[in-house]
Design a protein around this motif. Structure first.
Motif, PDB file in Angstrom:
ATOM      1  N   GLU A 106       0.870  -1.164   0.070  1.00  0.00           N
ATOM      2  CA  GLU A 106      -0.044   0.079   0.131  1.00  0.00           C
ATOM      3  C   GLU A 106       0.918   1.001   0.115  1.00  0.00           C
ATOM      4  OE1 GLU A 106      -3.876  -0.239   1.897  1.00  0.00           O
ATOM      5  OE2 GLU A 106      -2.997  -1.640   3.350  1.00  0.00           O
ATOM      6  N   THR A 107       0.223   2.365  -0.209  1.00  0.00           N
ATOM      7  CA  THR A 107       1.065   3.693  -0.202  1.00  0.00           C
ATOM      8  C   THR A 107       0.575   4.354   0.833  1.00  0.00           C
ATOM      9  OG1 THR A 107       0.994   3.641  -2.565  1.00  0.00           O
ATOM     10  CG2 THR A 107       1.872   5.563  -1.714  1.00  0.00           C
ATOM     11  N   TRP A 108       1.457   5.027   1.578  1.00  0.00           N
ATOM     12  CA  TRP A 108       1.078   5.915   3.087  1.00  0.00           C
ATOM     13  C   TRP A 108       1.736   7.237   2.914  1.00  0.00           C
ATOM     14  CZ3 TRP A 108      -1.316   2.219   6.471  1.00  0.00           C
ATOM     15  CH2 TRP A 108      -1.482   0.999   6.234  1.00  0.00           C
ATOM     16  N   MET A 109       1.159   7.946   3.747  1.00  0.00           N
ATOM     17  CA  MET A 109       1.719   9.388   3.939  1.00  0.00           C
ATOM     18  C   MET A 109       1.768   9.652   5.432  1.00  0.00           C
ATOM     19  SD  MET A 109       0.087  13.278   2.937  1.00  0.00           S
ATOM     20  CE  MET A 109       0.005  12.415   1.014  1.00  0.00           C
ATOM     21  N   ARG A 123      -3.704   6.547   4.641  1.00  0.00           N
ATOM     22  CA  ARG A 123      -3.490   5.407   3.554  1.00  0.00           C
ATOM     23  C   ARG A 123      -4.035   5.982   2.425  1.00  0.00           C
ATOM     24  NH1 ARG A 123      -6.269   1.977   5.987  1.00  0.00           N
ATOM     25  NH2 ARG A 123      -4.858   0.470   6.692  1.00  0.00           N
ATOM     26  N   ALA A 124      -3.475   5.828   1.274  1.00  0.00           N
ATOM     27  CA  ALA A 124      -4.200   6.000   0.072  1.00  0.00           C
ATOM     28  C   ALA A 124      -5.290   5.186  -0.309  1.00  0.00           C
ATOM     29  CB  ALA A 124      -3.031   5.952  -1.170  1.00  0.00           C
ATOM     30  N   VAL A 125      -6.590   5.561  -0.494  1.00  0.00           N
ATOM     31  CA  VAL A 125      -7.669   4.568  -0.952  1.00  0.00           C
ATOM     32  C   VAL A 125      -7.708   4.713  -2.244  1.00  0.00           C
ATOM     33  CG1 VAL A 125      -8.779   4.603   1.289  1.00  0.00           C
ATOM     34  CG2 VAL A 125      -9.002   6.407  -0.152  1.00  0.00           C
ATOM     35  N   ASP A 126      -7.399   5.730  -2.806  1.00  0.00           N
ATOM     36  CA  ASP A 126      -7.332   5.842  -4.581  1.00  0.00           C
ATOM     37  C   ASP A 126      -6.244   6.590  -4.779  1.00  0.00           C
ATOM     38  OD1 ASP A 126      -8.106   5.850  -7.208  1.00  0.00           O
ATOM     39  OD2 ASP A 126      -9.772   7.445  -6.797  1.00  0.00           O
ATOM     40  N   PHE A 127      -4.961   6.028  -5.089  1.00  0.00           N
ATOM     41  CA  PHE A 127      -3.897   6.762  -5.278  1.00  0.00           C
ATOM     42  C   PHE A 127      -3.832   7.372  -6.670  1.00  0.00           C
ATOM     43  CE2 PHE A 127       0.463   7.418  -6.863  1.00  0.00           C
ATOM     44  CZ  PHE A 127       1.347   7.650  -5.908  1.00  0.00           C
ATOM     45  N   TRP A 131      -7.163   9.995   0.137  1.00  0.00           N
ATOM     46  CA  TRP A 131      -6.358   9.593   1.413  1.00  0.00           C
ATOM     47  C   TRP A 131      -7.316   9.584   2.367  1.00  0.00           C
ATOM     48  CZ3 TRP A 131      -0.960   8.389   0.820  1.00  0.00           C
ATOM     49  CH2 TRP A 131      -0.654   8.727  -0.313  1.00  0.00           C
ATOM     50  N   GLU A 132      -7.346   8.526   3.502  1.00  0.00           N
ATOM     51  CA  GLU A 132      -7.978   8.543   4.592  1.00  0.00           C
ATOM     52  C   GLU A 132      -7.024   8.152   5.752  1.00  0.00           C
ATOM     53  OE1 GLU A 132     -10.552   5.189   4.317  1.00  0.00           O
ATOM     54  OE2 GLU A 132      -9.067   3.608   4.700  1.00  0.00           O
ATOM     55  N   PRO A 133      -7.325   8.631   7.131  1.00  0.00           N
ATOM     56  CA  PRO A 133      -6.433   8.272   8.438  1.00  0.00           C
ATOM     57  C   PRO A 133      -6.471   6.929   8.485  1.00  0.00           C
ATOM     58  CG  PRO A 133      -8.016  10.180   8.796  1.00  0.00           C
ATOM     59  CD  PRO A 133      -8.392   9.464   7.218  1.00  0.00           C
ATOM     60  N   ALA A 134      -5.584   6.128   8.839  1.00  0.00           N
ATOM     61  CA  ALA A 134      -5.208   4.875   9.196  1.00  0.00           C
ATOM     62  C   ALA A 134      -4.833   4.356  10.504  1.00  0.00           C
ATOM     63  CB  ALA A 134      -4.229   4.202   8.127  1.00  0.00           C
ATOM     64  N   ALA A 135      -4.290   5.269  11.111  1.00  0.00           N
ATOM     65  CA  ALA A 135      -3.960   5.043  12.575  1.00  0.00           C
ATOM     66  C   ALA A 135      -3.250   6.324  13.151  1.00  0.00           C
ATOM     67  CB  ALA A 135      -2.558   4.203  12.456  1.00  0.00           C
ATOM     68  N   VAL A 136      -3.342   6.509  14.382  1.00  0.00           N
ATOM     69  CA  VAL A 136      -2.923   7.604  15.240  1.00  0.00           C
ATOM     70  C   VAL A 136      -1.504   7.037  15.909  1.00  0.00           C
ATOM     71  CG1 VAL A 136      -3.180   9.168  16.872  1.00  0.00           C
ATOM     72  CG2 VAL A 136      -5.005   9.053  15.376  1.00  0.00           C
TER      73      VAL A 136
END
Length: 302
Positions: A106-109, A123-127, A131-136
């Motif tokens: 996957e692709t992350w920011m 996390r990229a949901v549609d690169f 993007w959506e928050p995946a974890a704090v």
């Protein structure tokens, strides 16, 4: 409200990060400048990924009129012609340093967002557009310019603390985890380094001849005054040691952007940098005053 304003401008360097480190500077490598912005606005903190022959370049966009950074995407073809540009991440708080990377298919920011009071992994949901928050990621402090790196079977995170102005530029912290979205443990020796010349991360870590090198900012006399490589000799859950490997010289010709460089990030065969100039004028002060005036209740403005 200082009169002098930092104005940054990123560039694509036609030279790999390994080659730049090997010679100690950008030198006379060919540069492709990102678009210049309107007065008192800028792009900064470039990070990039190649996908399907296109360079996807993520940057902070900042305007002194509202002082809230957002993340923009610029897409270049293999000849470095700009194909597309749009805003792809905005929050109620300031965003910058959009560290983009690939892991686990996957692709992350992991953008800088210390004004939110937390560090959020996206996390990229549609690169590359959604993007959506995946974890704090909870740590021992609110992190600034958090920089992840997978090394010897573990995830490591380099960052400084947002607790005060000095800590932001002079105290390097480390955390580690067995999983990117799992539990992170701050290093028990934090801060592992205290030095305004070589603590705040400024780009992508790189392994060269088994040496782990972290780009760090020289903030001794000015924020983002230069980039150097920190040679991390020992990195374990119990111990940390590092020495300054040496500065990275900016391009030979960057005028008028010759007053600092604070990002050095790898993107395959190219490297992304940003350099700065400062602008000194009464107009800059007027912009600050107008913004503060707009925040006052109407009864006070009248």
């Amino acid at each position: 409200m200082p009169l002098r304003k930092d104005i940054w401008r990123p560039a694509i360097v036609e030279r790999s990060l390994q080659d730049i480190v090997a010679v100690g500077g950008v030198g006379d490598a060919r540069l492709h400048w990102l678009p210049e912005q309107r007065p008192y606005a800028f792009l900064a903190d470039p990070f990039g990924l190649w996908r399907n022959g296109l360079l996807h370049l993520f940057v902070e966009r900042f305007d002194y009129r509202d002082r809230r950074g957002t993340i923009e995407l610029l897409i270049y073809d293999r000849h470095f012609q700009l194909m597309d540009r749009r805003e792809i991440l905005t929050e109620p708080w300031h965003l910058s340093y959009p560290f983009v990377f690939e892991a686990n298919g996957e692709t992350w920011m992991l953008p800088e967002a210390h004004r939110s009071g937390r560090l959020t992994l996206y996390r990229a949901v549609d690169f590359p557009f959604r993007w959506e928050p995946a974890a704090v990621i909870p740590l021992d402090c609110v992190a600034v310019d958090a920089t992840p790196f997978h090394h010897q079977g573990r995830w490591w995170l380099f960052y400084t603390s947002a607790s005060d102005r000095e800590s932001k530029v002079a105290e390097l912290h480390v955390a580690y985890s067995d999983s990117l979205t799992g539990e992170w443990r701050p290093h028990h020796r934090n801060p592992v380094r205290q030095d305004p010349v070589s603590a705040r991360p400024g780009g992508t870590p790189v392994l060269i001849d088994d040496k782990l090198l972290l780009p760090v900012q020289n903030c001794l006399t000015t924020y983002g005054g230069g980039i150097a490589m920190l040679d991390i000799g020992t990195l374990s859950t119990e111990h940390f040691s590092a020495r300054l490997d040496g500065p990275i010289a900016p391009p030979h010709s960057v005028m008028p952007y010759a007053e600092g460089m604070h990002t050095l990030s790898a993107a395959g065969p190219v490297t992304l940098i940003d350099v700065k100039r400062t602008k000194l004028s009464v107009r800059g002060l007027a912009i600050e005053a107008q913004r503060e005036l707009a925040r006052l209740p109407a009864r006070l403005r009248g």
